[in-house]
Write a protein that holds these residues in place. Structure first.
Motif, short mmCIF file in Angstrom:
data_model
loop_
_atom_site.label_atom_id
_atom_site.label_comp_id
_atom_site.label_asym_id
_atom_site.label_seq_id
_atom_site.Cartn_x
_atom_site.Cartn_y
_atom_site.Cartn_z
N ALA A 585 71.61 71.37 90.34
CA ALA A 585 71.63 70.72 91.98
C ALA A 585 70.16 71.06 92.61
CB ALA A 585 72.80 71.30 92.87
N TYR A 586 69.62 70.09 93.05
CA TYR A 586 68.41 70.15 93.74
C TYR A 586 68.28 70.17 95.04
CZ TYR A 586 67.27 69.68 88.77
OH TYR A 586 67.25 69.87 87.26
N ALA A 600 61.39 70.88 95.10
CA ALA A 600 62.87 71.32 95.26
C ALA A 600 63.24 72.63 94.49
CB ALA A 600 63.51 70.05 94.64
N GLU A 601 64.30 73.44 94.61
CA GLU A 601 64.94 74.31 94.34
C GLU A 601 65.80 74.02 93.49
OE1 GLU A 601 65.95 77.52 96.97
OE2 GLU A 601 66.62 78.85 95.33
N ALA A 602 65.76 74.44 91.86
CA ALA A 602 66.82 74.16 91.29
C ALA A 602 67.95 75.42 91.24
CB ALA A 602 66.39 74.15 89.73
N LEU A 603 69.28 74.79 91.44
CA LEU A 603 70.60 75.78 91.70
C LEU A 603 71.46 75.35 90.70
CD1 LEU A 603 70.63 75.23 95.63
CD2 LEU A 603 69.41 77.29 94.53
N ALA A 604 71.81 76.38 90.07
CA ALA A 604 72.91 76.34 88.88
C ALA A 604 74.31 75.79 89.58
CB ALA A 604 73.01 77.34 88.05
N GLY A 801 66.77 73.77 103.70
CA GLY A 801 67.95 73.97 104.46
C GLY A 801 68.87 72.79 104.72
N TYR A 802 69.75 72.98 104.93
CA TYR A 802 70.91 71.84 105.12
C TYR A 802 70.45 70.90 106.08
CZ TYR A 802 74.47 74.17 102.42
OH TYR A 802 75.42 74.65 101.44
N PRO A 807 71.90 70.77 98.51
CA PRO A 807 71.50 70.76 96.94
C PRO A 807 72.46 69.29 96.54
CG PRO A 807 72.16 72.78 97.56
CD PRO A 807 72.46 72.01 98.94
N GLN A 808 71.65 68.64 95.47
CA GLN A 808 72.19 67.42 94.88
C GLN A 808 71.79 67.35 93.49
OE1 GLN A 808 69.55 64.58 97.20
NE2 GLN A 808 70.17 65.31 99.18
N PRO A 809 72.84 66.71 92.95
CA PRO A 809 72.90 66.59 91.37
C PRO A 809 71.55 65.65 91.08
CG PRO A 809 75.00 65.92 92.09
CD PRO A 809 74.37 66.08 93.41
N GLN A 810 71.22 65.87 89.91
CA GLN A 810 69.88 65.38 89.48
C GLN A 810 69.83 63.76 89.80
OE1 GLN A 810 68.65 63.00 86.92
NE2 GLN A 810 71.05 62.52 86.18
#
Length: 820
Positions: A585-586, A600-604, A801-802, A807-810
């Protein structure tokens, strides 16, 4: 005066006496032998200690005390005591009874608070009483050197200034240093912070209120340009105002006595003088019938002279004091002709108020009472503020429930009682399920209202002797004393779960929540508040892991826990090996100036085949404990590069993507070579990849870590410091790290809305430091427009931040990317 005096015996060690003073926040301790005061040791005496020999701290207090002791009888007038203190340049007087036994201590602070100096303090400016040329010392000095300078130059405080902060070291801090038996340290580490200041043209009454409300001894004085011009303490206020006040008061009393003895014309002249007083004044005849009140009396009570002339002061009575109180007051007036104390009275409107009242008997030349004069001021607001401060120390500000501090005190008492009576008690640790989702979707205001409703529901289901406390957030603890076995505790738990689970209708929203609960019992599960709370907490987490909206008793459940752990670890290993269930999620980073997407920050993310989505904090912790963190990290890099290739093939313009690094992954010998190969294989430019790492990763291997980071920068990758300000060494090697950006931890951003903490100063310091070092600054965790607005005050480059986006899927994130 302080009627509960702090005392010790002659053989008490110095450090123990200092510890008692530090714990009680007292400025002096009386040394008693054979029920007589033989010495006094004060904060000022702490400056005379030879800190170079720590053995001195274990010597008896008698070797350091001041003797003989200056005493005052209980009957001494406060004005006389103030004059005595100033004449002899003392800070404390030991108050003794007829048997010369100490019954209290009178300090300069007591005089400032009780002598009625408010009218004069309102009319005088700070600069008329402050001390000029305060002692300023270098922050590099040690505590012992600072104490030596304070003693040598006869200062009770010193200002410490460096490039980033200011502190003040006082005699009380020296006492704390002695009490803790610390090794010598830089003076800034013992200094009081933050330092409150006041403008030199402000009224002295404002300075006095600041000192009292914040429980401090000194204020830094500044001019209109913010330059430090002096220092102000209770001693300065008393020295500057006491003599003027006593002189004026004597003149006023003399004029009043002359006016009462002369004709009505002279009485009217005295009345004009009294009319100008800011305190309420009432004059009665010898039979206590009211003859005169001044305008301030009418302002404070609502009664005019026409309303109460000829009546007795009991017309103001609130009914809160019993007849014994008034009997003692009149007995004092008959004996000494003087009484001073606090009285609850009632205004004409019926409203109660608290006044500080002084009554003086006015006699003729033969000593016969002719009149009584009462002077009073309204101290209701001051007392309310004191009560609020005490309430904030022990109660939660939102729910008004006891906080952790008060709860632990009650648990200690309950444990002691249960031990004596051989009874049981229970601790219920309660955590609301999915409360964060309520906050995120419906707003924090509704979340606060929900907490109030939950607290009210649970309180209604508990017994009168039970205690419900809020620890913070959505965590509560219930103390159930005097229970009969675990079955009674579980019955209460079921009642609480049922009432919490009932539907809520708040602000037009109808929804349900649950709660997970852990139960620990005394004495089976612990005999201290810490152990009982900890075990109930552990049981609560087990309740969450086993389905939520239920309760669990604290007990050994190793097999079940081990099976669940093994099952989860196996599922995560399969996901890492195959890639199934794992995705990225980005979360966008945008420019603060125009809100344009910058990176963007990549979050597993991991979706368990049976349990569905697993929190990142859970599966990453599991990966670290099971040795899967390295393959998981490699899989994350592969997934990010695959997504970037997918976006490029779809004709999207790529933006830099930040990837979080674990310590294990970073310290792999072939890490840089691996990254180089992966970028080559996917034809992704190194400048489009940023690696985020925390300060703790480099904690023990700074030189090696800096070298690795230099290699990554040489490759073209970006380096960002994550969660800055929460690590172990925020500044010590920052200049050696080849970073290009710095992320201010979300905890500081969340606290920006609260002016009483230091988060704004910390954000300003971090942002300014980063700007000076040429680093871009990212504020992460921005959730409200208010926080965005507050960040305009600091040199912030990017926002995450929110408020910007979750965070969003690709696939969803690709919509933010512009065409090439």
């Amino acid at each position: 005066m302080q009627t509960s005096i702090l005392h010790c015996t002659t053989d008490t060690p110095l450090y123990e006496a200092a510890k008692r003073m530090a714990d009680r926040r007292c400025s002096s301790i009386v040394i008693i032998e054979n029920q007589q005061a033989v010495g006094l040791w004060t904060e000022h005496d702490a400056l005379t200690i030879n800190f170079s020999a720590l053995t001195a701290l274990t010597r008896p207090i008698t070797e350091f005390m001041s003797s003989p002791v200056h005493t005052a009888p209980q009957q001494m007038l406060l004005s006389e005591a103030a004059l005595f203190l100033n004449t002899h340049k003392l800070r404390h007087l030991v108050v003794v009874n007829e048997a010369q036994y100490p019954v209290g201590i009178l300090s300069q602070t007591d005089i400032i608070m009780n002598q009625g100096l408010e009218p004069y303090l309102r009319l005088r400016e700070v600069k008329s009483a402050m001390r000029f040329n305060p002692l300023v010392i270098q922050n590099s000095l040690k505590v012992t050197e600072a104490a030596h300078q304070m003693r040598t130059l006869e200062h009770d405080a010193a200002i410490i200034i460096d490039n980033h902060q200011m502190g003040i070291i006082t005699e009380r801090d020296i006492v704390s240093f002695i009490a803790r038996q610390l090794e010598d340290m830089p003076v800034m580490e013992m200094a009081s912070q933050p330092v409150l200041s006041i403008n030199e043209t402000a009224p002295l009454i404002n300075a006095r209120d600041l000192l009292i409300n914040h429980h401090i001894r000194h204020l830094v004085v500044r001019d209109d340009q913010g330059t430090i011009t002096g220092l102000l303490s209770f001693s300065d206020i008393l020295a500057g105002a006491e003599y003027l006040y006593l002189s004026d008061l004597r003149d006023a009393l003399a004029q009043r006595d002359m006016a009462l003895a002369r004709s009505r014309q002279n009485l009217q002249l005295a009345e004009r003088v009294i009319n100008s007083s800011l305190e309420g004044i009432i004059i009665t005849d010898a039979d206590t019938r009211i003859e005169f009140v001044n305008p301030a009396f009418t302002t404070l009570t609502g009664f005019t002279l026409e309303d109460i002339a000829g009546k007795k002061p009991s017309v103001l009575s609130s009914g809160r004091q019993d007849p014994t109180f008034y009997d003692q007051m009149w007995a004092s007036l008959k004996t000494s002709g003087y009484w001073r104390g606090e009285v609850w009275n009632r205004r004409k409107s019926g409203e109660l108020y608290l006044e500080l009242l002084t009554i003086t008997a006015i006699t003729d030349e033969d000593g016969i009472n002719q009149h009584y004069a009462g002077l009073f001021s309204d101290i209701t607001h001051m007392r309310e503020n004191e009560d609020k401060i005490r309430h904030l120390a022990y109660y939660d500000i939102l729910t008004r429930l006891p906080n952790r501090r008060l709860l632990e005190d009650r648990i200690k008492l309950a444990v002691s009682h249960a031990h004596r009576e051989k009874q049981q008690l229970a601790i219920l640790f309660i955590d609301l399920d999915h409360f964060k989702q309520v906050n995120d979707t419906l707003g924090h205001a509704l979340g606060d209202e929900l907490l109030l409703n939950v607290a009210a529901r649970m309180t209604a289901k508990l017994r009168e002797d039970d205690t419900l406390a809020r620890l913070g957030g959505d965590e509560f603890i219930a103390l159930l004393p005097n229970i009969n076995g675990f079955s009674e505790a579980t019955n209460v738990a079921r009642r609480l779960i049922e009432t919490v689970s009932d539907p809520y209708s708040l602000q037009g929203n109808c929804f349900r929540i649950g709660c997970s609960m852990g139960i620990s019992l005394y004495p089976e599960d612990g005999n201290t508040p810490e152990a009982l709370i900890q075990h109930a907490d552990a049981a609560m987490y087990r309740a969450k892991h086993e389905g939520r909206n239920t309760y669990r008793l604290y007990q050994a459940d190793i097999d079940r826990k081990a099976r669940d752990q093994l099952s989860m670890e196996t599922a995560l290993r399969n996901a890492v090996d195959t890639g199934k269930g794992l995705y990225m999620a980005y979360q966008p980073l945008v420019s603060r100036d125009n809100r344009q997407l910058i990176s963007a920050e990549a979050l597993a993310r991991w979706s368990h085949p049976e349990h569905g989505p697993i929190l990142p904090s859970e599966f990453i912790t599991l990966a670290e404990s099971s040795g899967l963190i390295l393959p998981l990290g490699e899989r994350v890099i592969d997934l990010v590069l695959e997504d970037m290739v997918r976006w490029r093939n779809a004709g999207k313009k790529l933006v830099p993507i930040a990837i979080n690094l674990s310590a294990t992954q970073f310290w792999q010998p072939d890490f840089v070579a691996t990254i180089t190969q992966k970028l080559h294989d996917t034809d992704i430019q190194a400048s489009l990849i940023t690696f985020e790492l925390t300060e703790s990763i480099l904690l023990n291997r700074q030189a090696d870590g800096a070298a690795l980071l230099q290699q990554l920068r040489a490759l073209g990758c970006g380096i960002s410091l994550d969660d800055f300000g929460t690590g172990y060494s925020s500044l010590s090697y920052l200049h050696n790290i080849p970073a290009h950006s710095l992320k201010i931890d979300r905890s500081f951003i969340e606290a920006l809305d609260h002016e009483e903490n230091n988060s704004r100063a910390i954000v300003a310091a971090i942002a300014s430091l980063a700007r000076e070092l040429g680093l871009k600054v990212v504020a992460e965790g921005v959730e409200t427009e208010q926080q965005w607005h507050l960040l305009d005050n600091y040199p912030i480059d990017f926002i995450q931040g929110y408020l910007v986006a979750k965070p969003q899927p690709q696939g969803q994130f690709s919509e933010h990317l512009s065409p090439r």
